[in-house]
Design a protein around this motif. Structure first.
Motif, short mmCIF file in Angstrom:
data_model
loop_
_atom_site.label_atom_id
_atom_site.label_comp_id
_atom_site.label_asym_id
_atom_site.label_seq_id
_atom_site.Cartn_x
_atom_site.Cartn_y
_atom_site.Cartn_z
N ARG A 133 2.75 -31.89 -0.17
CA ARG A 133 3.20 -31.48 -1.50
C ARG A 133 3.27 -32.70 -2.42
NH1 ARG A 133 5.63 -26.89 -3.49
NH2 ARG A 133 7.11 -27.11 -5.21
N ALA B 286 -0.09 -27.13 -0.39
CA ALA B 286 1.30 -27.54 -0.18
C ALA B 286 2.07 -27.64 -1.49
CB ALA B 286 1.34 -28.88 0.56
N SER B 287 1.36 -27.79 -2.61
CA SER B 287 2.01 -27.90 -3.92
C SER B 287 2.27 -26.54 -4.56
CB SER B 287 1.15 -28.77 -4.84
OG SER B 287 1.02 -30.08 -4.32
N CYS C 165 1.77 -25.14 5.60
CA CYS C 165 2.29 -25.95 4.50
C CYS C 165 3.70 -25.54 4.09
CB CYS C 165 1.35 -25.86 3.31
SG CYS C 165 -0.21 -26.74 3.53
#
Length: 390
Positions: free
Chosen positions: A197, A280-281, A304
């Protein structure tokens, strides 16, 4: 007396694929991983598939080009049209002791006939629900015909492998074959994990730190449920809660999707660590596709730490634990999709709890263990043929 093989070193596998490396998708990446694993175990593998001048990535192992033609309206994909004399000579020289078919195209039909004439075992792997595709192009009346054609093809094989128990059950109900086992999918945990992230990257594409990002990543084709995704986002907008949509991927339906969701952020195709960072973001994955047999996208998002809102359909049903790691919604139920997304957007504690549970679930998927299951199936089928010849 024929000696039955007991290790991968005895295997000589002819693998036929409709798309091995010219377009990047989850199915062909799984095939490349399988070939890499088999080669490391001492097996000999020869891959037969269509080729193009500029493939998406380098193939793993030896690749022999099959004659093919581009699909009208979907020119990025090719249909392997058959097995010519050049390919037959290569097959005869390679002398496989098992044939693996991964796409029911004309070349695969010829390969099955070639193998049956020589008494070789045939394994077919099922990677997508081809029979569901016509409904996305207003041709749903063709589904029963396509299903019958697939049944005829798969029954000529000795066994099938499916990527999930839910897909295997569908194949059993469709009477495709009576020997069906599981070849699941793994996830690269070094690549896909919550540590990828990157808030700075989010800011660089205009996503605020406090904004909840609903993500989608896949090939942008209509059969991935882009219409359902868009309709559910429209309903969510009417609930007057703040959110953003992030779409990662490319494909022939990108223009349609961008016009349908003008406020969304589109990154285009991303691969490797760039893809892992983007996933992941995100804060939640919304993936309403019903054509998946496993759902690599779903597993990568879970790894994630994302909760997943997905269709209660093959693939996702074997990965997502409803109300534990995400939500499983009846296919096409726009209101229920929007309600599930609304809950995740407004409840950060629930997002975190379900995301953590999904990450824990993803730890169960080791590529080597999964690919050894295919090798074990090869060996079982080769031994069975050897006993019949003895």
């Amino acid at each position: 007396m024929t000696v039955a093989p007991s290790s991968c070193e005895s295997l000589r596998i002819a693998l036929f694929s409709g798309n091995y490396n010219y377009v990047r998708d989850g199915a062909n990446q799984s095939l490349n991983r399988l070939v890499g694993y088999l080669l490391r175990q001492g097996a000999q593998v020869r891959v037969y598939a269509p080729t193009v001048e500029t493939p998406a990535f380098e193939p793993t192992g030896d690749l022999v080009s099959l004659p093919s033609f581009a699909i009208p309206g979907r020119a990025e994909y090719h249909v392997a049209s058959g097995i010519n004399r050049r390919v037959r000579r290569d097959l005869d020289a390679f002398q496989p002791n098992i044939v693996h078919i991964s796409s029911p195209d004309p070349a695969a039909h010829r390969a099955v006939s070639w193998a049956r004439e020589r008494g070789l075992p045939i394994l077919a792997s099922v990677h997508t629900r081809f029979e569901t595709y016509p409904r996305y192009y207003n041709l749903a009346f063709l589904e029963p015909i396509l299903e019958a054609l697939l049944r005829r093809f798969y029954r000529r094989c000795d066994a099938l492998v499916a990527p999930s128990e839910s897909m295997a059950q569908v194949l059993r109900e469709q009477r495709m074959n009576y020997d069906i086992s599981i070849w699941s999918r793994g996830v690269d945990r070094e690549m896909f994990n919550p540590q990828r992230r990157d808030m700075e990257w989010r800011r660089s594409i205009g996503l605020g730190d406090d904004e909840v990002v609903i993500g989608f990543f896949s090939r942008l084709v209509m059969e991935k449920g882009l219409d359902v995704f868009s309709d559910a986002i429209d309903e969510l907008r009417a609930k007057n809660v703040p959110y953003r949509v992030l779409v990662v991927g490319d494909g022939p339906a990108r223009d349609w999707f961008e016009n349908r969701l003008p406020e969304a952020t589109f990154t285009g195709f991303l691969g490797g660590t760039d893809l892992a960072r983007a996933v992941a973001s995100m804060d939640v994955l919304f993936f309403p596709s019903i054509t998946e047999t496993f759902g690599n996208v779903t597993l990568e998002a879970m790894a994630c730490g994302l909760p997943v809102v997905a269709a209660a359909a093959t693939g996702s049903e074997s990965l997502v634990d409803d109300r534990v790691t995400g939500r499983l919604i009846r296919p096409g139920a726009i209101h229920q999709y929007a309600d599930a997304l609304h809950t995740y957007v407004t409840d950060p504690a629930l997002r975190r709890r379900h995301g953590d549970a999904g990450e824990a679930r993803s730890l169960e998927f080791s590529w080597d263990r999964i690919n050894q299951a295919v090798a074990d199936t090869y060996l079982r089928l080769v031994r069975a043929k050897a006993r019949k010849r003895a």
